[in-house]
Structures are given as C-alpha cells and as structure tokens.
Design a protein around this motif. Structure first.
Motif, short mmCIF file in Angstrom:
data_model
loop_
_atom_site.label_atom_id
_atom_site.label_comp_id
_atom_site.label_asym_id
_atom_site.label_seq_id
_atom_site.Cartn_x
_atom_site.Cartn_y
_atom_site.Cartn_z
N UNK A 176 0.86 -1.20 0.00
CA UNK A 176 0.00 0.00 0.00
C UNK A 176 0.88 1.24 0.00
N UNK A 177 0.66 2.07 -0.99
CA UNK A 177 1.40 3.34 -1.05
C UNK A 177 0.40 4.51 -1.10
N UNK A 178 -0.57 4.36 -2.01
CA UNK A 178 -1.53 5.47 -2.20
C UNK A 178 -2.86 5.14 -1.52
N UNK A 179 -3.31 6.08 -0.69
CA UNK A 179 -4.57 5.86 0.03
C UNK A 179 -5.53 7.00 -0.31
N UNK A 180 -6.77 6.63 -0.64
CA UNK A 180 -7.80 7.66 -0.86
C UNK A 180 -8.78 7.62 0.29
N UNK A 181 -8.99 8.79 0.88
CA UNK A 181 -9.99 8.90 1.95
C UNK A 181 -11.16 9.69 1.38
N UNK A 182 -12.35 9.14 1.51
CA UNK A 182 -13.52 9.84 0.98
C UNK A 182 -14.26 10.45 2.16
N UNK A 183 -14.33 11.78 2.17
CA UNK A 183 -14.99 12.49 3.27
C UNK A 183 -13.98 13.23 4.11
N UNK A 184 -14.11 14.58 4.13
CA UNK A 184 -13.15 15.40 4.89
C UNK A 184 -13.82 16.05 6.09
N UNK A 185 -14.63 15.26 6.79
CA UNK A 185 -15.15 15.69 8.09
C UNK A 185 -14.07 15.40 9.12
N UNK A 186 -14.43 15.45 10.42
CA UNK A 186 -13.35 15.35 11.40
C UNK A 186 -12.71 13.96 11.42
N UNK A 211 -10.54 -2.02 -5.56
CA UNK A 211 -10.63 -0.79 -6.36
C UNK A 211 -9.21 -0.31 -6.62
N UNK A 212 -8.90 -0.07 -7.88
CA UNK A 212 -7.52 0.33 -8.20
C UNK A 212 -7.40 1.79 -8.60
N UNK A 259 -12.02 10.59 -10.91
CA UNK A 259 -12.79 11.67 -10.30
C UNK A 259 -13.26 12.70 -11.33
N UNK A 260 -12.72 12.64 -12.55
CA UNK A 260 -13.25 13.46 -13.65
C UNK A 260 -12.77 12.80 -14.94
N UNK A 261 -13.15 13.39 -16.06
CA UNK A 261 -12.73 12.80 -17.34
C UNK A 261 -11.21 12.81 -17.48
N UNK A 262 -10.62 13.84 -16.85
CA UNK A 262 -9.17 13.99 -17.01
C UNK A 262 -8.38 13.28 -15.90
N UNK A 263 -8.97 13.21 -14.74
CA UNK A 263 -8.14 12.82 -13.61
C UNK A 263 -8.55 11.48 -12.98
N UNK A 264 -7.54 10.68 -12.75
CA UNK A 264 -7.76 9.37 -12.14
C UNK A 264 -6.71 9.20 -11.03
N UNK A 265 -7.15 8.70 -9.88
CA UNK A 265 -6.22 8.54 -8.76
C UNK A 265 -5.91 7.07 -8.55
N UNK A 266 -4.65 6.70 -8.69
CA UNK A 266 -4.29 5.32 -8.40
C UNK A 266 -4.42 5.09 -6.90
#
Ligand SMILES: Cc1cc2nc3c(=O)[nH]c(=O)nc-3n(C[C@H](O)[C@H](O)[C@H](O)COP(=O)(O)OP(=O)(O)OC[C@H]3O[C@@H](n4cnc5c(N)ncnc54)[C@H](O)[C@@H]3O)c2cc1C
Length: 454
Positions: free
Chosen positions: A156-166, A230-231, A235-242
């Motif tokens: 694991x290198x890249x982590x996506x967190x969904x939700x920027x609450x506390x 999920x790999x 997040x948009x047509x242009x941008x993808x997050x590994x």
C-alpha cells in the motif's frame, strides 16, 4: 428511594452508552440482574482514539480496550454476554431473542427494563457495493484491526480517503504520519465544512503543507475493479487517482434496526425518540447513545449529536432511570473539538449557515491573538469568532482555532450558553495570565470588548 428487587435490566450494545448505562443501573439498584449484550467480542473500546492507534502514536492495541467481559463483571458486577446479536424484541412478552455466536444457537432473555444502546453505523456509498478487499471504514476496534492487517500484508502506497469531516481528517493525518501518500476527497468546497470557514481554510493550508492532496466538489466518481480491489478512482474525465486502499468517512447514522422492527417511535433525524428520562415510546424501554436524537439547547429542536461524551452522559441517565431513579438528561450544546497536526479546532453551538437557516437576527465578532507572550518561539496565532443574538446577546455559536488552550475557551462558551450568560458578559471574567501559557489579554476578553463597543 429505589426499591425494585431482582428485576432484569438488559442492555443492548456494549461500547460507550451501554457500559455507562449498565454500570449506573447496577450501582442504582444492586439487587437487579444487569446483563450487557454486545455483538462484538470487544466491549468498551475507546473508539475516539482509533486514529491515534492507526498513526502509531498509541502503540499497544490493548490500550484501547477499557474493559473485558471479565473485568466488567469483576469491577462493575455486570454480566456481559459478548459475541451475541439481539435479533428481535418481543415487547408484549418482554423478551429479547438473540444469537449466541460462539455456540451458534438462538436464545431468549426476559427483561423488566431494556436499554437500547445500539449506537451508529458508518454511512455507505451506494456505488461501492460487495465485499471489496481494499475498502474500509474506521468505526470499531475490529475495523481498525482489518485496516491494520491489510496495511501489513499488502503493498500500500496510495490511500484515498472519501470524506473530509473530522474523522476523515484525523485518519488523513494518521496515515500521512505513517508516510502513506494520502488523497482526501470531499463533496463540498472545503474540508471540515460543518465548522467555520476560517477553520476550513487553515486546514486546507495545513493539508497542502503536509503533502495531503485535497480534491473538492467530488460528488461522483467511477472506479476500476481488479482482483476484487478498487484500483483507480476516476474523479473526472481527465483525472484518475491510483489507489491501493480506500477509506470511507462520509459520516455515520443511527443504528435503529431493532427499534424500528419493534415499532418504537423514531425521529426525523433517524434517531430514536426519547424523553428527558431517556425513555422511548415504550415505558419499559430506555435508549441512549448514537442511536437517539436529543434536544439542541439553542434551537430547542430535536437534533443528532453522535459523540462519545454525550453517549456516556445519557447512558448514565438511562441506566439510573431504568433501575428506578428519576434523573433527567437536559438538552445539549454541541461542543466539538479536534486536534489536527498542531492546530486545535473547536466549534460550539451553531455555525453561521445554521444560524442563517434558523433565521436568527445575529451579530458576529472575531479576534486574532497569539496564545503566548512574544518571547516564546512556539507561540501560535489563534483565531476566534462569536455569534450572538442582536437583541439580547444570547450566544448562538463560537469557533476557535489555535493551540490546546482553545478547548478551554470552547468549554467556557458552552457553559455560558447553557446558563444563559450573554456574550456581553465576556469581559466579566478575570482571566489568568502566565507568559508561557497565555497572552496578556485573553482572546475572549478581546471578543468581549468588541461586543461592548458595538
Ligand atoms: C474514529 C472515530 C473518532 C471519534 N472521535 C470522537 C471524539 O474525539 N470525541 C467524541 O465525543 N466522539 C468521537 N467519536 C464518536 C464516538 O465514538 C461515538 O459517539 C460513540 O462511540 C457512541 O457510543 P455508543 O455506545 O452510543 O455507540 P457505538 O459506539 O456505535 O456502539 C454501539 C454498540 O452496539 C452494538 N450493537 C448494535 N446492535 C446490536 C445488536 N443488535 N446486538 C448486540 N449488539 C449490538 C455494536 O456492536 C456496538 O458495539 C469518534 C468515532 C470514531 C469512529
């Protein structure tokens, strides 16, 4: 005088509200049989400290387990049936039906009083379904163990967190401290949008400084699945997050499956309706914790406050009353604080959007001041904002950002709100001063002077 002998007081849910209710019920009426049921193996875990276990600041996993079934019996005289799920309540017969997971059998327990402390569950994202191996929520001690195990056993290198609450932010900080590359995705413009705009902006700067990438206005995204993981998050047509691991932190909701199926009255927030005695629409059933809705002191309307401090306090009242006492749980001032890197952020009462939504005629003042005297290098700039009703100075809300001292300021404002002390009385406080810990003129004093000048 309590005189109810030998009655069965049954508590469902063994994390915060449940153990608080159970211990208080037993103390109130020592001759009652108090039994605490919990679905998990663990009871009484310090959930609020999970992010610090994840960051490594707390090293020993066991330090988060406040009691075991055995120690709770020894110290509180309460029988604990962990690893059991309550499946149904029969209100007419006053019975609950439960699954004993260890022995895989269904059992029945009679009750005289029942206390529902079933808490909350993490909100899910509709799109992300199935048992994906790299998608997690941080809610329970068990969920922490799953995340930690995945981090240990997978690349694991890249982590996506969904939700920027506390919670999303606390987790982002924790994983950043462990040198993971963290992306934080939020559907609104700013992180911590329920707090104050200044706080959101300071947090945004701090995220950038720490190398955490923040993506705002992410309402929808698509993703690719490989080997049940999920790999890529598109997040948009242009941008993808590994992405090697996804953590969803989009909020929590009351867990009222049992209450709903037994037709107890549920409020608009989804929280169980209770009166001041923490009694539900059935006089033999009490409830406390993240599964109930309580009255907001400022608006005097039902609200949802899923916090450990409140769960503990209302559990105490529910336990006492189920055992025959007559305590009241009064309405609540929302008082939330968090520490993000070296900033402490506090929100008390309502934020500006809420104040406007409720149509209050309000005034606002703000202040900026250092938290220590000039000669201390570790001094920090602190920010404060206060909202109050124009006609009578009643405080509607306040926010603070700074060092640890701002938590005390928030608590003081919360006390003032609850005791109807107006914002014009802020200069009536004799603040202490010591150069290493405070500024010569306290920030609350500055706010108070500004209020009196207007
Ligand atoms: C990462 C994180 C950080 C947090 N930080 C803070 C903080 O800093 N300050 C703060 O005040 N709050 C914080 N909270 C919120 C706080 O943890 C909750 O408000 C608190 O845990 C609520 O306690 P509870 O007992 O009402 O509910 P829960 O903690 O949800 O516990 C409910 C329990 O009921 C059990 N249960 C449910 N249904 C059944 C059933 N049918 N049969 C048997 N058992 C059942 C569940 O297994 C669970 O253990 C944080 C939460 C998280 C996740």
């Amino acid at each position: 005088m309590v005189n109810i002998n030998g009655q069965n007081i049954i508590i469902v849910g063994g994390n915060v509200a449940g153990p608080s209710a159970a211990a208080k019920a037993k103390r109130t009426n020592p001759s009652s049989n108090v039994i605490l049921f919990e679905e998990d193996i663990f009871i009484s875990t310090a959930s609020c400290q999970l992010p610090y276990l994840l960051s490594g600041e707390i090293e020993q996993h066991d330090d988060l387990i406040l009691y075991s079934a055995e120690s709770f019996l020894n110290e509180k005289n309460v029988i604990v049936k962990n690893n059991t799920i309550i499946k149904e309540i029969n209100r007419r017969k006053r019975e609950i039906y439960y699954l004993d997971k260890e022995n895989d059998c269904q059992k029945i327990q009679k009750y005289d009083k029942l206390i529902l402390c079933t808490g909350s569950t993490s909100k899910k994202i509709g799109l992300i379904t199935g048992n994906l191996k790299n998608v997690f929520y941080l809610k329970t001690f068990k969920s922490f163990l799953s995340i930690n195990n995945y981090l240990k056993t997978n690349y694991v290198k890249n982590i996506s967190i969904i939700g920027a609450g506390y919670i999303g932010l606390e987790v982002a900080e924790a994983l950043n401290k462990r040198n993971y590359s963290v992306n934080l995705l939020e559907k609104r413009d700013f992180p911590l949008s329920e707090f104050d705009e200044t706080a959101s902006k300071i947090v945004l700067e701090q995220l950038a400084e720490k190398g955490i990438s923040f993506y705002s206005n992410i309402e929808n995204f698509h993703f690719d699945i490989e080997e049940n993981c999920i790999k890529n998050l598109r997040i948009s047509n242009q941008e993808s997050l590994h992405t090697d691991l996804i953590l969803i932190a989009i909020g929590i909701e009351p867990n009222n499956i049992l209450a709903t199926s037994s037709k107890l009255e549920i409020g608009k927030s989804g929280g169980l309706k209770v009166d001041k005695k923490m009694c539900t629409s059935d006089t033999r059933i009490f409830a406390a914790g993240d599964n109930v809705e309580i009255t907001n002191f400022i608006t005097n309307k039902p609200d949802y406050f899923p916090f450990a401090s409140i769960a503990h306090d209302c559990g105490h009242v529910a336990g006492a009353n189920a055992a025959g006492n007559n305590l009241s749980f009064t309405s609540v001032v929302k008082n939330v604080s968090l520490k993000l890197f070296d900033n402490c952020i506090v929100k008390v009462g309502l934020n500006q959007n809420e104040i406007m939504m409720y149509g209050y005629n309000f005034k606002m003042h703000d202040a900026v001041e250092y938290n220590k005297s000039k000669n201390f290098n570790d001094r920090k700039l602190c920010y404060a904002k206060i909202f109050y009703q124009r006609e009578n100075y009643k405080i509607l809300g306040a926010s603070f950002i700074g060092g640890d001292e701002v938590v005390g300021m928030g608590n003081l404002i919360s006390f003032m709100i609850k005791n109807n002390i107006g914002a014009n009385k802020l200069t009536n406080i004799n603040f202490s001063y010591t150069p290493k810990l405070s500024s010569m003129i306290n920030m609350l004093e500055i706010l108070g002077r500004k209020i009196l000048q207007n």
